[in-house]
Design an enzyme around this catalytic site. Sequence first.
Site, PDB file in Angstrom:
ATOM      1  N   GLU A 164      44.731  45.394  42.872  1.00 20.19           N
ATOM      2  CA  GLU A 164      45.107  45.115  41.563  1.00 20.19           C
ATOM      3  C   GLU A 164      45.194  44.065  41.394  1.00 20.19           C
ATOM      4  O   GLU A 164      45.944  42.955  41.833  1.00 20.19           O
ATOM      5  CB  GLU A 164      46.546  45.922  41.362  1.00 20.19           C
ATOM      6  N   CYS A 223      50.879  40.696  35.108  1.00 18.12           N
ATOM      7  CA  CYS A 223      49.290  40.782  35.170  1.00 18.12           C
ATOM      8  C   CYS A 223      48.916  41.756  33.912  1.00 18.12           C
ATOM      9  O   CYS A 223      47.710  41.434  33.398  1.00 18.12           O
ATOM     10  CB  CYS A 223      48.951  41.552  36.370  1.00 18.12           C
TER      11      CYS A 223
END
Length: 505
Positions: A245, A279
Amino acid sequence: MSDVRIPEETAASGRTIPVEDPARGTIIADIPVLDDAAVHALATRARMAQPAWAAAGFEARGAVLLRARKWLLDNSDRMLDTISRETGKTYEDAQLELSVAVESFTFWAKNAKKYLKDEKVAHRSVFIVGRKVKVRYEAVGVVGVIGPWNYPLVNAFCDCVPALMAGNAVILKPSEVTPMTAFLVEEMLNDSGIAPDVFAVAAGDGATGAAVIDVSDTVMFTGSTRTGQAVMERAAKTLTPVSLELGGKDPMIVCADADVDRAANAAAYYGLLNSGQVCISVERVYVEAPVYDEFVGKLVANVRELRQGANEGAGSVEVGALTFAPQLDIVRSHVEDAVAKGAKIEIGGKAGTGTGRFFEPTVLTDVTHEMRCMTEETFGPTIPVMKVDDVDEAVRMANDSIYGLQASVWSKDTAKGEAIARRVEAGAVVVNDAILNYVAFGAPMGGWKQSGLGSRHGANGIRKYCKTQTIMIVPFALKKDLNMFPYKPWRSRMLGKLVKAVYGR
Ligand code: NDP
């Protein structure tokens, strides 16, 4: 920090790393660095402990997690303080993290068994008439989770939760910047009755992370695209599967028919939440021309009200510190680059001058894709806003990125919003909201393009920590099947006719 126990056995390399409170500029702990040999020793113990943990079953593992949930709620003040002290988060940013963690424990304790139960596979092949086919999932053994510093509980430990529920032992490598939360998590699990050595913290730096990859059967990594590439390269040496990720440059598309008040409030919140160190935060905004001025005016008015500083308790500040020291230079350089190329600072634009590492909440306009703030991950409290002629231009700009993690679309016409969402190249798109798909734990969360590989949450969020085994059973059978030796013309012809009869229609 006096009330987080740093395990003694981690003092393997003789080296230590200082842990800072970035909101106050003070050193709160020195943590020992695990070297290669120490990580191998952790893995050996984890491998010995894992079979009994796997054999204990879903109910027993779920019970440990539910006790951990209670522990977390009973010790919430300690956990919030630990998270906030080592990250510089506001009280509310830390509280959000704890709330998501509690949700995660609940989800996986309840759903792990459902995702990992044996699956019957239907088939129609003439070669295997009467055979039963099923797929089963088995824990890989030892899972390495390498976490970042922005969410030391959620982006690090919550990826351990499904791995543990699947029956694996887990070694968590927290960021060297934020290891204290991981030590507290270890205490939580021990107090909740997890068997010794099933969960271990490998504190240290990048070299410790590399050693964790070497000893793991599967790796889950969250962090930068650059380090993600290094992780994948290292894992290739042992053909270890990885799930990555990585970074994002999440666009927000505001249509002319959007609720501009809500869109402006959300841009401020989801752009500046956790000081923009998320993020999946709003990293850039495209607004259709008819509502551009109104949107910018409302966004700037919202940002002007925000208080920034060290967490002094609930409701004390809206925007916290920058957790990671190099982040200040990245954010400053993105703003300077934009201004040098013609951008206008509507508000903010400077680093703080007092103790602690702060950058003012900043809104930039007159931005273009020639500027780093529109193409590189800033990961800070900046919101660059660009005027676009129409939705087509907004979608074209949104997709002009090496990243594809998340996006949001704002329109009162939800059918139109969904149609736009389907054109955006991202692993998740939210209409009239942002980020919150993260807590829809049943749905995969992962990036397209250079934002990652694989996903967390949903079925894949736990199956990625398992080996699959296909089992085929033949309950009744002829002494000899048509395709077996010796080959005879009549049997070959009959087989040919059978294939034509089934597939030739
Ligand atoms: P990194 O990706 O470098 O760090 C993430 C984790 O990987 C940390 O635990 C780190 O350890 C570890 N690590 C570093 N090198 C290696 C290696 N060779 N092998 C295995 N593990 C390793 O993130 P940064 O902290 O450097 O942040 C840089 C940028 O990453 C930010 O500016 C932001 O753009 C992005 N980022 C993205 C996040 C996300 O959620 N997707 C989260 C955080 C950052 P250690 O900290 O000890 O070096």
